[in-house]
Design a protein around this motif. Sequence first.
Motif, PDB file in Angstrom:
ATOM      1  N   LEU A  58      26.014  52.382  36.768  1.00 64.31           N
ATOM      2  CA  LEU A  58      27.357  52.772  36.338  1.00 64.31           C
ATOM      3  C   LEU A  58      28.411  52.263  37.308  1.00 64.31           C
ATOM      4  CD1 LEU A  58      28.231  56.445  37.261  1.00 64.31           C
ATOM      5  CD2 LEU A  58      26.253  55.290  38.205  1.00 64.31           C
ATOM      6  N   HIS A  59      29.651  52.240  36.813  1.00 66.49           N
ATOM      7  CA  HIS A  59      30.839  52.050  37.628  1.00 66.49           C
ATOM      8  C   HIS A  59      31.624  53.356  37.592  1.00 66.49           C
ATOM      9  CE1 HIS A  59      29.740  47.876  37.327  1.00 66.49           C
ATOM     10  NE2 HIS A  59      30.053  47.799  36.039  1.00 66.49           N
ATOM     11  N   MET A  60      32.325  53.682  38.664  1.00 70.37           N
ATOM     12  CA  MET A  60      33.143  54.896  38.682  1.00 70.37           C
ATOM     13  C   MET A  60      34.226  54.802  37.614  1.00 70.37           C
ATOM     14  SD  MET A  60      35.307  56.589  41.858  1.00 70.37           S
ATOM     15  CE  MET A  60      33.836  57.133  42.742  1.00 70.37           C
ATOM     16  N   ASP A  61      34.331  55.835  36.767  1.00 68.34           N
ATOM     17  CA  ASP A  61      35.330  55.769  35.707  1.00 68.34           C
ATOM     18  C   ASP A  61      36.730  56.025  36.265  1.00 68.34           C
ATOM     19  OD1 ASP A  61      36.169  58.642  35.352  1.00 68.34           O
ATOM     20  OD2 ASP A  61      34.071  58.894  34.802  1.00 68.34           O
ATOM     21  N   ARG A  62      37.722  55.576  35.537  1.00 62.03           N
ATOM     22  CA  ARG A  62      39.103  55.596  36.015  1.00 62.03           C
ATOM     23  C   ARG A  62      39.593  57.002  36.286  1.00 62.03           C
ATOM     24  NH1 ARG A  62      44.439  55.648  34.106  1.00 62.03           N
ATOM     25  NH2 ARG A  62      45.815  54.197  35.261  1.00 62.03           N
ATOM     26  N   GLY A  92      36.474  46.613  37.463  1.00 57.15           N
ATOM     27  CA  GLY A  92      37.737  47.312  37.718  1.00 57.15           C
ATOM     28  C   GLY A  92      38.139  47.361  39.177  1.00 57.15           C
ATOM     29  N   ILE A  93      37.509  46.543  40.028  1.00 54.25           N
ATOM     30  CA  ILE A  93      37.784  46.633  41.466  1.00 54.25           C
ATOM     31  C   ILE A  93      39.235  46.279  41.782  1.00 54.25           C
ATOM     32  CG2 ILE A  93      37.033  44.266  41.938  1.00 54.25           C
ATOM     33  CD1 ILE A  93      36.613  47.414  44.189  1.00 54.25           C
ATOM     34  N   GLY A  94      39.854  45.410  40.992  1.00 50.19           N
ATOM     35  CA  GLY A  94      41.250  45.060  41.240  1.00 50.19           C
ATOM     36  C   GLY A  94      42.159  46.267  41.107  1.00 50.19           C
ATOM     37  N   GLU A  95      41.945  47.074  40.078  1.00 54.83           N
ATOM     38  CA  GLU A  95      42.744  48.286  39.892  1.00 54.83           C
ATOM     39  C   GLU A  95      42.491  49.276  41.031  1.00 54.83           C
ATOM     40  OE1 GLU A  95      43.574  51.790  36.547  1.00 54.83           O
ATOM     41  OE2 GLU A  95      42.195  50.133  36.118  1.00 54.83           O
ATOM     42  N   CYS A  96      41.250  49.341  41.509  1.00 60.42           N
ATOM     43  CA  CYS A  96      40.933  50.233  42.626  1.00 60.42           C
ATOM     44  C   CYS A  96      41.663  49.784  43.892  1.00 60.42           C
ATOM     45  CB  CYS A  96      39.432  50.260  42.875  1.00 60.42           C
ATOM     46  SG  CYS A  96      38.450  50.965  41.537  1.00 60.42           S
ATOM     47  N   LEU A  97      41.682  48.480  44.160  1.00 58.92           N
ATOM     48  CA  LEU A  97      42.384  47.957  45.324  1.00 58.92           C
ATOM     49  C   LEU A  97      43.882  48.233  45.237  1.00 58.92           C
ATOM     50  CD1 LEU A  97      40.553  44.535  45.699  1.00 58.92           C
ATOM     51  CD2 LEU A  97      40.599  46.340  47.438  1.00 58.92           C
ATOM     52  N   ALA A 122      39.422  36.453  45.153  1.00 59.15           N
ATOM     53  CA  ALA A 122      40.203  36.214  46.374  1.00 59.15           C
ATOM     54  C   ALA A 122      41.680  36.485  46.118  1.00 59.15           C
ATOM     55  CB  ALA A 122      39.994  34.785  46.863  1.00 59.15           C
ATOM     56  N   ALA A 123      42.154  36.101  44.933  1.00 58.88           N
ATOM     57  CA  ALA A 123      43.550  36.355  44.582  1.00 58.88           C
ATOM     58  C   ALA A 123      43.836  37.850  44.518  1.00 58.88           C
ATOM     59  CB  ALA A 123      43.883  35.681  43.260  1.00 58.88           C
ATOM     60  N   LEU A 124      42.866  38.638  44.028  1.00 56.95           N
ATOM     61  CA  LEU A 124      43.022  40.102  44.018  1.00 56.95           C
ATOM     62  C   LEU A 124      43.193  40.636  45.433  1.00 56.95           C
ATOM     63  CD1 LEU A 124      40.331  41.302  41.431  1.00 56.95           C
ATOM     64  CD2 LEU A 124      42.815  41.325  41.149  1.00 56.95           C
ATOM     65  N   LEU A 125      42.418  40.104  46.358  1.00 59.49           N
ATOM     66  CA  LEU A 125      42.479  40.574  47.739  1.00 59.49           C
ATOM     67  C   LEU A 125      43.815  40.232  48.390  1.00 59.49           C
ATOM     68  CD1 LEU A 125      38.894  39.621  48.939  1.00 59.49           C
ATOM     69  CD2 LEU A 125      39.782  41.933  48.579  1.00 59.49           C
ATOM     70  N   VAL A 126      44.409  39.124  48.001  1.00 64.19           N
ATOM     71  CA  VAL A 126      45.712  38.745  48.543  1.00 64.19           C
ATOM     72  C   VAL A 126      46.817  39.563  47.886  1.00 64.19           C
ATOM     73  CG1 VAL A 126      47.373  36.845  48.722  1.00 64.19           C
ATOM     74  CG2 VAL A 126      44.942  36.432  49.164  1.00 64.19           C
ATOM     75  N   ARG A 127      46.656  39.855  46.603  1.00 64.52           N
ATOM     76  CA  ARG A 127      47.680  40.606  45.858  1.00 64.52           C
ATOM     77  C   ARG A 127      47.680  42.085  46.247  1.00 64.52           C
ATOM     78  NH1 ARG A 127      45.861  39.961  40.760  1.00 64.52           N
ATOM     79  NH2 ARG A 127      46.403  37.755  40.983  1.00 64.52           N
ATOM     80  N   HIS A 128      46.493  42.674  46.426  1.00 66.55           N
ATOM     81  CA  HIS A 128      46.371  44.099  46.769  1.00 66.55           C
ATOM     82  C   HIS A 128      45.468  44.209  47.999  1.00 66.55           C
ATOM     83  CE1 HIS A 128      48.045  44.527  42.792  1.00 66.55           C
ATOM     84  NE2 HIS A 128      46.946  44.084  42.219  1.00 66.55           N
ATOM     85  N   PRO A 129      45.945  43.773  49.147  1.00 71.41           N
ATOM     86  CA  PRO A 129      45.029  43.565  50.280  1.00 71.41           C
ATOM     87  C   PRO A 129      44.528  44.844  50.934  1.00 71.41           C
ATOM     88  CG  PRO A 129      47.295  43.191  50.958  1.00 71.41           C
ATOM     89  CD  PRO A 129      47.329  43.392  49.471  1.00 71.41           C
ATOM     90  N   PRO A 130      43.228  44.906  51.208  1.00 72.64           N
ATOM     91  CA  PRO A 130      42.750  45.869  52.184  1.00 72.64           C
ATOM     92  C   PRO A 130      43.202  45.406  53.563  1.00 72.64           C
ATOM     93  CG  PRO A 130      40.982  44.386  51.571  1.00 72.64           C
ATOM     94  CD  PRO A 130      42.163  44.025  50.710  1.00 72.64           C
ATOM     95  N   THR A 131      43.191  46.299  54.537  1.00 70.49           N
ATOM     96  CA  THR A 131      43.541  45.838  55.877  1.00 70.49           C
ATOM     97  C   THR A 131      42.426  44.975  56.450  1.00 70.49           C
ATOM     98  OG1 THR A 131      42.746  47.948  56.752  1.00 70.49           O
ATOM     99  CG2 THR A 131      45.101  47.725  56.413  1.00 70.49           C
TER     100      THR A 131
END
Length: 330
Positions: A58-62, A92-97, A122-131
């Motif tokens: 499973l993936h964690m639901d929203r 859904g990792i982009g929404e989580c980030l 990679a674009a997701l990481l730049v758009r919603h970056p973790p530290t």
Amino acid sequence: MRKLLSRWLVRSPRFPGVALRDPGRRLTVRMDTTNHCNLRCSMCPMRFSDSDPLRKWLHMDRRLFLKVREQVFPRAAVVGLSCGAEPFCNPGIGECLKSLLESGVPGRELVTNGTLLNRDNAALLVRHPPTTLFVSIDGARPETHAAIRGGADLKTIEANLRELSRLRGRRRFPVVALSTTLQKANLKEIPDLVALAADIGASAMGLVQLVPYMGLSTLGSVVDLDSPETMDILGMAADRAKRLGITLTLPDRSERAAGGPCPYLDSTVYLAPDGAVFPCPYWNTGNPIGNLNDENFDTVWNRRHRYVTPETCVDCPEVTSRSREVRKDR
């Protein structure tokens, strides 16, 4: 004056600079938004997952993730969106980030094996970056890394990280760090791994001691941190890191005594993708202290001390992993 300032200021390598310490943010949150992984690494309990008839993929639901954001993130100094699985297996990792970034948590982390870090991710990481982005690389030679990491192609991971560095440009985040599981198979390659870290744009590298989980036959792979050979190699790695400007974190040589004070119980929580709550990342995952689908976080968290017994923590890796295999029910 220095002692007084230290009560109110915090400096972190994950979030460079100095900021006011928020007394309401004390938790380190380790969580998985999925229980999928595309690799079966030699030392990981994920190797048992495909033959487990009771496992539910499973993936964690929203709805559940938003509950975590509302009830847990405001108490967190650090949130890691991955712990035992591969985060980019979750569509859904982009929404989580994005949600984590908007939550205001100062230390935001993601651990990945790097194989799925394509241009879009990679674009997701730049758009919603973790530290900090931690990338698991366990060999300086492709054959070493592949043998440890379930056949993963080191050259692909290197190319992915170079593309991330290009997309990030002059942006500060995410800071890239290598995470290496130290074991006999890669011990002699650690200095070369430091050089690789510098070459692919990483700023730091952390070495963690191998945890020999029961059933994986890896106890014989554990490195003796006090041996002259190990100390010489790690010394060479430290010297190279200093020359190349890489922050190198070596394994902790201390071992917590059984029954001694637990460094996790009041500071760390692990959240599974099905909502189960555990007071530390080493807890027997067959015995959660509650589930966020059924209760609020405060209700679950406030009962954690009632679950701690000598039997509960008998297999803690910080107590036993140097001498025998550790049970891990995941």
